[in-house]
Design a protein around this motif. Structure first.
Motif, PDB file in Angstrom:
ATOM      1  N   ASP A 166       0.818  -1.218   0.000  1.00  0.00           N
ATOM      2  CA  ASP A 166       0.000   0.000   0.000  1.00  0.00           C
ATOM      3  C   ASP A 166       0.847   1.260   0.000  1.00  0.00           C
ATOM      4  OD1 ASP A 166      -2.244  -1.514  -0.064  1.00  0.00           O
ATOM      5  OD2 ASP A 166      -2.854  -1.150   2.023  1.00  0.00           O
ATOM      6  N   GLN A 167       2.027   1.201   0.613  1.00  0.00           N
ATOM      7  CA  GLN A 167       2.872   2.398   0.690  1.00  0.00           C
ATOM      8  C   GLN A 167       3.389   2.834  -0.679  1.00  0.00           C
ATOM      9  OE1 GLN A 167       6.874   1.782   2.403  1.00  0.00           O
ATOM     10  NE2 GLN A 167       6.378  -0.412   2.508  1.00  0.00           N
ATOM     11  N   PHE A 168       3.289   1.938  -1.662  1.00  0.00           N
ATOM     12  CA  PHE A 168       3.759   2.279  -3.011  1.00  0.00           C
ATOM     13  C   PHE A 168       2.604   2.665  -3.931  1.00  0.00           C
ATOM     14  CE2 PHE A 168       6.652  -0.882  -1.164  1.00  0.00           C
ATOM     15  CZ  PHE A 168       7.830  -0.156  -1.174  1.00  0.00           C
ATOM     16  N   ARG A 169       1.422   2.903  -3.330  1.00  0.00           N
ATOM     17  CA  ARG A 169       0.250   3.302  -4.101  1.00  0.00           C
ATOM     18  C   ARG A 169      -0.119   4.754  -3.777  1.00  0.00           C
ATOM     19  NH1 ARG A 169      -2.487  -1.331  -5.850  1.00  0.00           N
ATOM     20  NH2 ARG A 169      -1.852  -3.261  -4.822  1.00  0.00           N
ATOM     21  N   SER A 170      -0.712   5.409  -4.741  1.00  0.00           N
ATOM     22  CA  SER A 170      -1.223   6.758  -4.504  1.00  0.00           C
ATOM     23  C   SER A 170      -2.615   6.668  -3.906  1.00  0.00           C
ATOM     24  CB  SER A 170      -1.251   7.536  -5.829  1.00  0.00           C
ATOM     25  OG  SER A 170      -2.023   6.835  -6.792  1.00  0.00           O
ATOM     26  N   LYS A 171      -3.239   7.799  -3.642  1.00  0.00           N
ATOM     27  CA  LYS A 171      -4.547   7.818  -2.986  1.00  0.00           C
ATOM     28  C   LYS A 171      -5.627   7.144  -3.829  1.00  0.00           C
ATOM     29  CE  LYS A 171      -3.690  11.962  -0.211  1.00  0.00           C
ATOM     30  NZ  LYS A 171      -4.129  13.365   0.082  1.00  0.00           N
ATOM     31  N   ASP A 172      -5.448   7.146  -5.151  1.00  0.00           N
ATOM     32  CA  ASP A 172      -6.457   6.520  -6.011  1.00  0.00           C
ATOM     33  C   ASP A 172      -6.274   5.004  -6.128  1.00  0.00           C
ATOM     34  OD1 ASP A 172      -4.219   6.295  -7.579  1.00  0.00           O
ATOM     35  OD2 ASP A 172      -4.974   7.520  -9.237  1.00  0.00           O
ATOM     36  N   GLY A 173      -5.290   4.449  -5.395  1.00  0.00           N
ATOM     37  CA  GLY A 173      -5.078   3.001  -5.380  1.00  0.00           C
ATOM     38  C   GLY A 173      -4.108   2.492  -6.425  1.00  0.00           C
ATOM     39  N   ARG A 174      -3.675   3.360  -7.320  1.00  0.00           N
ATOM     40  CA  ARG A 174      -2.753   2.933  -8.371  1.00  0.00           C
ATOM     41  C   ARG A 174      -1.307   3.018  -7.874  1.00  0.00           C
ATOM     42  NH1 ARG A 174      -5.112   5.946 -13.812  1.00  0.00           N
ATOM     43  NH2 ARG A 174      -7.213   5.001 -13.736  1.00  0.00           N
ATOM     44  N   PHE A 175      -0.455   2.185  -8.472  1.00  0.00           N
ATOM     45  CA  PHE A 175       0.957   2.244  -8.105  1.00  0.00           C
ATOM     46  C   PHE A 175       1.557   3.561  -8.582  1.00  0.00           C
ATOM     47  CE2 PHE A 175       0.350  -2.296  -7.624  1.00  0.00           C
ATOM     48  CZ  PHE A 175       1.145  -2.579  -6.530  1.00  0.00           C
ATOM     49  N   MET A 176       2.430   4.129  -7.767  1.00  0.00           N
ATOM     50  CA  MET A 176       3.007   5.440  -8.049  1.00  0.00           C
ATOM     51  C   MET A 176       3.924   5.388  -9.258  1.00  0.00           C
ATOM     52  SD  MET A 176       4.003   6.575  -4.158  1.00  0.00           S
ATOM     53  CE  MET A 176       2.798   6.603  -2.828  1.00  0.00           C
ATOM     54  N   ASP A 177       3.904   6.441 -10.022  1.00  0.00           N
ATOM     55  CA  ASP A 177       4.764   6.515 -11.204  1.00  0.00           C
ATOM     56  C   ASP A 177       6.240   6.497 -10.818  1.00  0.00           C
ATOM     57  OD1 ASP A 177       2.562   6.657 -12.856  1.00  0.00           O
ATOM     58  OD2 ASP A 177       2.510   8.859 -12.872  1.00  0.00           O
ATOM     59  N   GLY A 178       6.543   6.936  -9.607  1.00  0.00           N
ATOM     60  CA  GLY A 178       7.939   7.021  -9.180  1.00  0.00           C
ATOM     61  C   GLY A 178       8.662   5.691  -9.144  1.00  0.00           C
ATOM     62  N   ILE A 179       7.945   4.578  -9.018  1.00  0.00           N
ATOM     63  CA  ILE A 179       8.604   3.270  -8.986  1.00  0.00           C
ATOM     64  C   ILE A 179       8.675   2.643 -10.378  1.00  0.00           C
ATOM     65  CG2 ILE A 179       7.898   2.838  -6.608  1.00  0.00           C
ATOM     66  CD1 ILE A 179       5.756   0.946  -7.668  1.00  0.00           C
ATOM     67  N   GLY A 180       8.197   3.345 -11.375  1.00  0.00           N
ATOM     68  CA  GLY A 180       8.148   2.802 -12.730  1.00  0.00           C
ATOM     69  C   GLY A 180       9.496   2.640 -13.392  1.00  0.00           C
ATOM     70  N   GLN A 181      10.550   3.239 -12.796  1.00  0.00           N
ATOM     71  CA  GLN A 181      11.903   3.114 -13.342  1.00  0.00           C
ATOM     72  C   GLN A 181      12.798   2.220 -12.481  1.00  0.00           C
ATOM     73  OE1 GLN A 181      12.789   4.589 -16.356  1.00  0.00           O
ATOM     74  NE2 GLN A 181      10.587   5.055 -16.420  1.00  0.00           N
ATOM     75  N   ASP A 182      12.254   1.688 -11.394  1.00  0.00           N
ATOM     76  CA  ASP A 182      13.021   0.841 -10.469  1.00  0.00           C
ATOM     77  C   ASP A 182      12.988  -0.599 -10.979  1.00  0.00           C
ATOM     78  OD1 ASP A 182      14.146  -0.572  -8.394  1.00  0.00           O
ATOM     79  OD2 ASP A 182      12.679   0.061  -6.880  1.00  0.00           O
ATOM     80  N   ILE A 183      13.982  -0.962 -11.772  1.00  0.00           N
ATOM     81  CA  ILE A 183      13.972  -2.275 -12.433  1.00  0.00           C
ATOM     82  C   ILE A 183      13.991  -3.408 -11.415  1.00  0.00           C
ATOM     83  CG2 ILE A 183      15.227  -3.812 -13.989  1.00  0.00           C
ATOM     84  CD1 ILE A 183      16.243  -1.332 -15.450  1.00  0.00           C
ATOM     85  N   ALA A 184      14.888  -3.326 -10.427  1.00  0.00           N
ATOM     86  CA  ALA A 184      14.973  -4.388  -9.412  1.00  0.00           C
ATOM     87  C   ALA A 184      13.664  -4.495  -8.640  1.00  0.00           C
ATOM     88  CB  ALA A 184      16.136  -4.117  -8.462  1.00  0.00           C
ATOM     89  N   GLY A 185      13.086  -3.345  -8.284  1.00  0.00           N
ATOM     90  CA  GLY A 185      11.830  -3.355  -7.549  1.00  0.00           C
ATOM     91  C   GLY A 185      10.685  -3.902  -8.378  1.00  0.00           C
ATOM     92  N   LEU A 186      10.621  -3.491  -9.656  1.00  0.00           N
ATOM     93  CA  LEU A 186       9.560  -3.980 -10.540  1.00  0.00           C
ATOM     94  C   LEU A 186       9.664  -5.485 -10.743  1.00  0.00           C
ATOM     95  CD1 LEU A 186       9.644  -1.160 -13.251  1.00  0.00           C
ATOM     96  CD2 LEU A 186       7.751  -1.617 -11.671  1.00  0.00           C
ATOM     97  N   LEU A 187      10.890  -5.969 -10.901  1.00  0.00           N
ATOM     98  CA  LEU A 187      11.091  -7.398 -11.114  1.00  0.00           C
ATOM     99  C   LEU A 187      10.679  -8.192  -9.874  1.00  0.00           C
ATOM    100  CD1 LEU A 187      12.106  -9.374 -13.241  1.00  0.00           C
ATOM    101  CD2 LEU A 187      14.413  -9.116 -12.310  1.00  0.00           C
ATOM    102  N   SER A 188      11.024  -7.682  -8.702  1.00  0.00           N
ATOM    103  CA  SER A 188      10.659  -8.343  -7.453  1.00  0.00           C
ATOM    104  C   SER A 188       9.143  -8.291  -7.248  1.00  0.00           C
ATOM    105  CB  SER A 188      11.380  -7.678  -6.281  1.00  0.00           C
ATOM    106  OG  SER A 188      11.221  -8.402  -5.092  1.00  0.00           O
ATOM    107  N   LEU A 189       8.526  -7.168  -7.605  1.00  0.00           N
ATOM    108  CA  LEU A 189       7.070  -7.032  -7.497  1.00  0.00           C
ATOM    109  C   LEU A 189       6.366  -7.991  -8.443  1.00  0.00           C
ATOM    110  CD1 LEU A 189       4.593  -5.457  -6.380  1.00  0.00           C
ATOM    111  CD2 LEU A 189       4.888  -3.856  -8.294  1.00  0.00           C
TER     112      LEU A 189
END
Length: 539
Positions: A166-189
């Protein structure tokens, strides 16, 4: 002694008087040097051999593996130098895991050990480490660590909520754009999203989000990282098979397969010994399950021949007689079968009876009724598909899946694995055939092949959620849970790019080559430094 086999949940379904059972066999089976032998005899039919003027054929290609090549396979890892190195490495790995002082380090070490396929050497240390990870509820703003913690805790049966993201989501429930460039994080997610349960729509969104962004970034990555991401998108870690043992078992089943004579007597059937052995390696990879791998390979080889008999070669009347013979479970039924069916029947009969004999002798367990029922279930489901074909009937998707649940062989394989692994105790226990799932969807819903494939992929995703949920059942033996999950992983691995058994010259060949023919070699003089170990190469 009687064995009571209770229901085994969606993960798996699941002598007697030994003298009486084996006395029924005619001829009487002899056990010699660990193998069964039959005396020479001729069985004549009560009726003339059926004259089938035209036999269908799927034109399966012959085995791509030379028997002499399989015999020549060997491993250098049996000498004392490697044994000493193994013990040294185990002690070093145990030390590194125990010395890890923070959650992130523990997670990376556990993940590395699991990906390398060596976690079974370190079960106690990993259990202690994962307990510490579970107790540490400190939150982190690192997406990769958060997703890895979620995945490993779920894989090891700990309760963990998807609200962790939840901490990586904005108020509308969508994932924040800020993590869209985090390759390691995206792969783990992305990998964590495959451990979702029914109703966890937020993890569906996590998979969609991570997939879109990883695909958009892969073109700008360095080649090694791009390969890693592409491989994970095709086959995430949670659906990857683990293989640890191969050569010795392959040699043993090769001798059995040659003696069985199917290649010469049943030329219509697929000769896929090595591919079937890959199945068994995926289901029970641990070294101490060597007997289970060999037994499962035999089961799959016999099942494959009988499947091809129903799918391709047998006439409706022959198939009816064979199904009746399995129901009778009596060698007296052989008199009503054509010669090629006698071969199939005796192979199945002897295999099940030998397995029952071993269980009775070694564990005082009466398992033959369960083995018989699984073979009858299989043949009954094959018979239904044969009837559909000969009657030109196109089943609905519900009809197809209801029958295919059995005919695919998964439940029967799990029952055999259950006994072969020693889980049972006295207190628990388009070729020439029917339309497949995609075709059923196309016909029933009047949709395109691509749309039907999407529907089947959704069913697969739903099934994985049910498997994830059922795997938390602590009343089941852990080895059975793992082998059931491994069965699903193996199926996805082998059939991911088409029929990896019927046509085994592509990805299946490459994987067998990687696992058995040309595995990664370790020199006995080499002792890697495990301190600061972090997984970079993916299997």
């Amino acid at each position: 002694m009687e064995l009571t086999l209770r229901s085994l949940s969606p993960l798996a379904y699941g002598a007697l008087n030994c003298r009486k059972n084996f006395a029924m066999a005619s001829p009487r089976m002899r056990i010699k040097q660990g193998r069964s032998e039959l005396p020479n005899l001729t069985i004549t039919s009560k009726i003339d051999e059926l004259q089938v003027t035209e036999r269908r054929s799927a034109n399966y290609h012959p085995s791509i593996w030379d028997p002499k090549f399989i015999e020549s396979l060997s491993t250098p890892y049996t000498n004392e130098g490697y044994s000493n190195l193994l013990e040294d490495l185990k002690e070093e790995a145990k030390r590194v895991i125990k010395d890890a002082r923070d959650t992130s380090s523990r997670l990376e070490l556990i993940d590395s050990m699991q990906r390398l396929g060596v976690a079974y050497h370190l079960e106690e240390e990993i259990k202690e480490a994962i307990d510490l990870v579970h107790l540490d509820d400190t939150t982190t703003d690192d997406l990769s660590t958060t997703a890895l913690r979620f995945r490993l805790l779920r894989q090891h049966g700990y309760p963990v909520s998807s609200e962790a993201f939840d901490q990586f989501r904005s108020k509308d429930g969508r994932f924040m754009d800020g993590i869209g460039q985090d390759i390691a994080g995206l792969l783990s997610l992305y990998e964590a999203s495959h451990l979702g349960l029914e109703g966890e729509d937020d993890l569906e969104e996590a998979r969609r989000f991570s997939t879109i962004h990883l695909k958009s970034l892969v073109g700008n990555m360095e080649s090694d990282l791009a390969d890693q991401v592409q491989q994970s998108l095709e086959k995430p870690e949670t659906s990857s098979i683990s293989t640890k043992e191969g050569v010795e078992g392959a040699n043993k089943v090769k001798l059995w397969w040659t003696d069985l004579g199917f290649k010469e007597k049943l030329s219509f059937s697929r000769d896929r010994l090595m591919e079937n052995y890959l199945w068994s390696m995926g289901i029970a990879p641990e070294p101490h399950f060597s007997k289970c791998r060999i037994g499962l390979t035999k089961f799959i080889c016999i099942l494959t021949a009988i499947d091809d008999m129903y799918d391709i070669y047998g006439s409706p009347d022959e198939l009816r007689r064979f199904t009746d013979a399995v129901n009778r479970w009596d060698t007296g039924a052989l008199v009503d079968l054509p010669d090629y069916m006698k071969i199939c029947y005796l192979a199945m009969y002897n295999f099940a009876n030998e397995m029952a004999y071993d269980a009775l002798r070694d564990h005082d367990l009466y398992i033959l009724p369960y083995l018989k029922s699984q073979w009858l279930n299989l043949c009954t489901s094959y018979s239904m598909e044969a009837q559909w074909f000969y009657n030109g009937y196109k089943p609905s998707i519900d009809e197809y899946l209801s029958n295919a649940w059995t005919s695919v062989g998964g439940p029967a394989a799990m029952v055999h694995a259950y006994f072969l692994m020693g889980c049972a105790t006295k207190g628990n226990l388009n070729n020439c055939d029917v339309a497949k799932s995609i075709q059923c969807y196309m016909i029933e819903e009047r949709i395109s092949k691509e749309q039907a494939r999407d529907q089947v992929e959704k069913l697969i995703g739903y099934s994985w959620k049910k498997l994830n949920e059922a795997s938390t059942d602590s009343s089941l033996p852990k080895s059975l849970i793992n082998s059931s999950l491994n069965m699903a992983r193996s199926a996805q691995c082998i059939f991911q790019f088409g029929d990896g058994i019927g046509t085994s010259i592509g990805v299946t060949k490459d994987r067998l080559t990687s696992f058995i023919i040309k595995p990664i070699l370790i020199e006995p003089s080499t002792k890697p430094n495990l301190d600061g170990m972090k997984m970079s190469n993916r299997r």
